[in-house]
Enzyme design. Sequence first.
Site, mmCIF file in Angstrom:
data_model
loop_
_atom_site.group_PDB
_atom_site.id
_atom_site.type_symbol
_atom_site.label_atom_id
_atom_site.label_comp_id
_atom_site.label_asym_id
_atom_site.label_seq_id
_atom_site.Cartn_x
_atom_site.Cartn_y
_atom_site.Cartn_z
ATOM 1 N N THR A 44 1.000 -1.240 -0.072
ATOM 2 C CA THR A 44 -0.002 0.142 -0.055
ATOM 3 C C THR A 44 0.979 1.238 0.086
ATOM 4 O O THR A 44 0.596 2.258 -0.871
ATOM 5 C CB THR A 44 -0.838 -0.031 1.465
ATOM 6 O OG1 THR A 44 -1.572 -1.155 1.285
ATOM 7 C CG2 THR A 44 -1.799 1.072 1.054
ATOM 8 N N TYR A 133 -3.043 -9.829 4.913
ATOM 9 C CA TYR A 133 -2.620 -8.059 5.208
ATOM 10 C C TYR A 133 -4.336 -7.656 5.738
ATOM 11 O O TYR A 133 -5.131 -7.583 4.863
ATOM 12 C CB TYR A 133 -2.034 -7.653 4.278
ATOM 13 C CG TYR A 133 -2.060 -5.951 4.445
ATOM 14 C CD1 TYR A 133 -2.233 -5.402 5.917
ATOM 15 C CD2 TYR A 133 -1.707 -4.967 3.273
ATOM 16 C CE1 TYR A 133 -1.938 -4.114 6.011
ATOM 17 C CE2 TYR A 133 -1.534 -3.666 3.736
ATOM 18 C CZ TYR A 133 -1.692 -3.017 4.942
ATOM 19 O OH TYR A 133 -1.452 -1.924 5.138
ATOM 20 N N ARG A 138 -8.582 1.022 5.502
ATOM 21 C CA ARG A 138 -8.466 1.281 4.050
ATOM 22 C C ARG A 138 -9.312 0.528 3.189
ATOM 23 O O ARG A 138 -9.264 0.883 2.073
ATOM 24 C CB ARG A 138 -6.895 1.346 3.709
ATOM 25 C CG ARG A 138 -6.062 2.219 4.479
ATOM 26 C CD ARG A 138 -4.569 2.342 3.943
ATOM 27 N NE ARG A 138 -4.623 3.093 2.814
ATOM 28 C CZ ARG A 138 -3.803 4.266 2.573
ATOM 29 N NH1 ARG A 138 -2.993 4.361 3.409
ATOM 30 N NH2 ARG A 138 -3.957 4.778 1.491
ATOM 31 N N LYS A 161 -0.222 -9.506 8.630
ATOM 32 C CA LYS A 161 0.183 -8.258 9.134
ATOM 33 C C LYS A 161 -1.315 -7.697 9.362
ATOM 34 O O LYS A 161 -2.315 -7.630 8.627
ATOM 35 C CB LYS A 161 0.614 -7.389 7.695
ATOM 36 C CG LYS A 161 0.716 -6.105 8.021
ATOM 37 C CD LYS A 161 1.402 -5.310 6.731
ATOM 38 C CE LYS A 161 1.180 -3.725 7.022
ATOM 39 N NZ LYS A 161 1.673 -2.809 5.924
#
Length: 292
Positions: A44, A133, A138, A161
């Site tokens: 990202t 992740y 987001r 993550k």
Amino acid sequence: MFSGSIVALITPLNQDGEVDYQSLQNLVEYHIEAGTDAIVAVGTTGESATLTVEEHVKVVNKTVQFAAGRIPVIAGTGANATHEAVTFSRLLNDSGIAGCLSVTPYYNKPTQEGLYQHFKAISRVSAVPVILYNVPGRTGVDLKPETVARLSKLENIVGLKDATADLSRIAEHRELCGKDFILLSGDDETGLEFVKQGGNGVISVTNNVAAKDMATIYNLAKQGKFDEAETINQSLVGLHKGLFVESSPIPVKWAAYHLNLIQQNHLRLPLTSLSEQSQQVVKAALEQANLA
């Protein structure tokens, strides 16, 4: 391999909007010299959403080339369409990456079963270890611990993550997924506490501009020297916050340019340059961290 201080590397661009590979090479050298444990290329923070597939693959391949086996490179391979994420995995299987980092599909807001099937499809084609992740702020979707547990049973899904900043999930993930499942923080503000409570490390934005301090902090943490680590971390608290004064990676790119780590400070629309007001916030944070 997937522990300690890992950088979510920015992707330097020139004024024409093209990737600046000389600055990319300089960044790789900077992190090797600083003792960073691994690099995430085109995650990202690397503006993955605005790069073409060809650029995405080339930046990863160039990062591996520049690293030359001296530091592991993890490729960001996430997408909001399963077929696209699968394609990235296939294209990068033979690139020399140590693993891939795959974000939850954004905007689609899939169910937990949809998330499971998405990552299962990726795991089937990936020749390297896969790190999940989760960043609900987001993506608009939360990968629940129960789903992570299901996915952890698949052969090459090795870690998570977690950018929720919810420290209560560490023990839950550890209980559900086992002691060998890798847990990485995606939140710099709570990263050290995350490791203190049983996590393995952090994939960090701050690391882009404070690589040596971040490496020291997480080396001390590995040794259980949390008081010493916290002393250093306190000088970076303002930076952990300031680098998100506007949408990342806008502030960290400005900071990297301000510190002469990259040659130019450019982003791709819809991202725009850091405002003058926010520049003062980031500059003050850099000064507090004794970096500027």
